[in-house]
Structure formats: structure tokens, C-alpha cells
Design an enzyme around this catalytic site. Structure first.
Site: not given
Length: 339
Positions: A267, A259, A251, A207, A275, A309, A244, A247-248
Site C-alpha cells: 500500500d 492490502w 483514497h 458502498l 497482509q 464500520d 464509508t 474510507h473513500e
């Protein structure tokens, strides 16, 4: 609660694995009519794997990671003690680089604006589904991360490539004009986001993926997202709510997968429950797993997990502090403050 063990950070990384573009071009056809018939059954983001490979090759990059994590810990401790204040809201200038082979991949200005709006809602904690955060996690929700996004330019370029392979990703083909891509616009001061066609891999459709803060200012710094999973209108379900990018960008601003990319991994955020692994689809709350003999409720609705999502809608307070440390005047992405 998880502790930040800086002495083990580098070891864990090592053992784990100006062109012929047209700016602001407007599409005549709608995104909905030109939606791509590419589907993905599960979210897959190889950001951490790509990071580990880069760190294994570059000792200087490993040292930057250690320095950034140490700075993040100092920032968090000083913030807690009232010795420093957060530097206030940061508005990050965004350059979107569109590489398209078909009309459907040439996402419209409206769809790009839609994606920027999703980022601003998710990072300010004003997303429409924020009310779904379970009572258990209300005390540690991030609220406003104090990071905003402003589109400053869109650069478009046609390509003969029908897909982007692992070799393309490793060689940053989409990020170099010399290989048919688009060069980043001053990555020290601008957040560059590349939109490309599908990115197949042995693990399924990718993705998107991102570089981390240790890459700040480097020529390949930024986020890459496959067109079918960018924005909302015309995007492929169940990854069609713009998460998406959320989320990116996490980073890009220093967050790891929740996790820790390992069974019961770390993390490096204290208030996200440990987890066993990633979660997918639309889990039902509460979802429990056991790590170190302790059963915990999983924060699968966190933006840094792998759920659909519609099932992700929060950052934690610890993640907020980590991202603020990255864009602070003392952080690696302080250049995003300067225009």
C-alpha cells in the site's frame, strides 16, 4: 517494513489490472423513517480498479502518479529530517451533491452534517472508539491528521434513475448535468461528494468510490457514496457509522487499500503491516497472517481495510504523512487551501 519503489509504481498499475438544482433544501421527513432497505454483506469499493483502468488509457495520468508518489517520499524524508514542517491544519471546503429518486435517497441536511462530523472526528483522531486501538499499534497511530472538513453547500436534484450501473460509473453519469447528474463545483478548490441511490455490481452493492490525487482539478474529481451507506441515521447496518466516507476520502487524499489490492501487496505505507488480503466483518484481535515467510499481526481496524464500520477506527502515522503530503503547499491538492 515496506519500501516505496517508485520505479515499479507505474508498472504495477499497468499489470494489475450550474443546473436546475436547489441548494440547501430541507427534507420534511426524517432519515430514520425513510431508511433504504438496501443491505450489503461486505464492503466493496472499486476505486483502485477504476483508477487502474484510467491509468492504462492515459500516459499523462500515469506520470502524475509517479510524480505525486515521488513528492510524497520527499515530503516524508524532509519531515523526518526536520528540513520542512507540515503546513498546518487544512480545512477542506465540501460541496455535497445529492441525486435522489426517492425521499429516502434525498438525505437530510441533518444527516449530511452528521457525516461531516464523523469525518472530522475520524481525521482528528477524536473518534469515540479510538480507545480500541490495540497496544501493539498505539505507537504508529496517526493521532490528528490535521485535515478538517467544512460543508459549504448542498446541491440537490431529482432523477428518474433507480440505480447507477457500471456504465454510469464508467461514464460519470452522476457527475455531468448533461446526462442528468450534477456538475462538480470547482474541483480544484472544493471537495465534491456525490450521493446517489444504490450502485449494484457483479461483486455486490458498491458502498462508494473515489478519485485519487492525480485527478486533482479534473471535472470528475471527488467521491461518490450510495445513499444507504452515507452518514449514520437511517443508513444500512453494518455500514451505518459514516466510515464509508472516511474510507473513500482516504483514497481522495492518496491512500491505497491497506492490502495493496494484491496478495501480500504494497500500500506504499511503511508502518502498515503487509497482509494477504482484505478483511471483512468484525475480526477478533489479534489476527495473524503470513507474507514472505513472516507472520504478522494484521491492522484490520485501519480505515483502509474492508471491515464493518464498527471494526475500523484508525489511520497510521505513515498514512497521516502521506495525506499531509497531498494537501501540503507542494502537493497535488494544495488548491483545497485556497478559497
Amino acid at each position: 517494513m515496506k519500501k516505496l519503489l517508485f520505479g515499479a509504481i507505474v508498472l504495477s498499475f499497468m499489470s494489475a489490472c450550474n443546473s436546475d438544482n436547489i441548494a440547501n433544501q430541507t427534507q420534511e421527513s426524517t432519515d430514520a423513517a425513510n431508511s433504504l432497505s438496501v443491505t450489503a454483506s461486505k464492503r466493496f469499493c472499486p476505486s483502485e480498479e477504476m483508477r487502474k483502468e484510467a491509468l492504462q488509457k492515459d500516459p499523462a495520468l500515469r506520470q502524475r502518479v509517479a510524480d505525486i508518489e515521488a513528492n510524497a517520499e520527499r515530503f516524508a524524508n524532509n519531515l523526518k529530517l526536520g528540513k520542512v514542517l507540515a503546513d498546518g491544519s487544512v480545512e477542506i471546503p465540501v460541496v455535497v451533491n445529492v441525486l435522489y429518486n426517492t425521499a429516502a435517497e434525498n438525505v437530510s441536511d441533518a444527516r449530511i452534517a452528521e457525516q461531516i462530523a464523523v469525518l472530522n472526528a475520524d481525521y482528528s483522531g477524536t473518534n469515540s472508539d479510538v480507545s480500541k486501538i490495540p497496544t501493539e499499534f498505539q505507537a504508529v497511530k496517526s493521532g490528528d491528521v490535521a485535515v478538517k472538513f467544512r460543508l459549504v453547500n448542498t446541491i440537490r436534484k431529482s432523477t428518474t434513475k433507480t440505480s447507477w450501473s457500471a456504465t454510469d460509473r464508467a461514464n460519470n453519469t452522476m457527475k455531468k448535468a448533461s446526462t442528468g447528474g450534477i456538475d462538480a463545483t470547482n474541483p480544484t478548490n472544493y471537495f465534491n461528494l456525490w450521493i446517489v441511490g444504490r450502485m449494484p455490481s457483479t461483486q455486490g452493492e458498491i458502498l462508494g468510490y473515489a478519485t485519487f490525487p492525480e485527478s486533482a482539478g479534473l471535472w470528475n474529481d471527488g467521491v461518490v457514496i450510495a445513499a444507504p451507506f452515507f452518514g449514520k441515521t437511517g443508513a444500512s447496518s453494518p455500514f451505518n457509522l459514516g466510515r464509508t466516507a472516511t474510507h473513500e476520502v482516504g483514497h481522495y487524499l492518496g491512500l491505497r487499500h491497506i492490502w495493496g489490492d494484491a496478495n501480500c501487496g504494497n500500500d506504499l505505507i511503511a508502518d502498515t503491516p503487509t497482509q494477504t488480503r482484505d478483511n471483512a466483518g468484525k475480526p477478533t484481535y489479534p489476527l495473524y497472517n503470513t507474507c514472505g515467510g513472516v507472520q504478522r499481526s494484521v491492522m484490520f481496524m485501519n480505515y483502509m481495510d474492508y471491515v464493518d464500520d464498527a471494526a475500523m477506527f484508525m489511520f497510521s502515522a505513515g498514512q497521516k504523512t502521506k495525506m499531509q503530503s497531498v494537501v501540503a503547499s507542494s502537493g497535488p491538492r494544495t488548491g483545497l487551501r485556497v478559497l
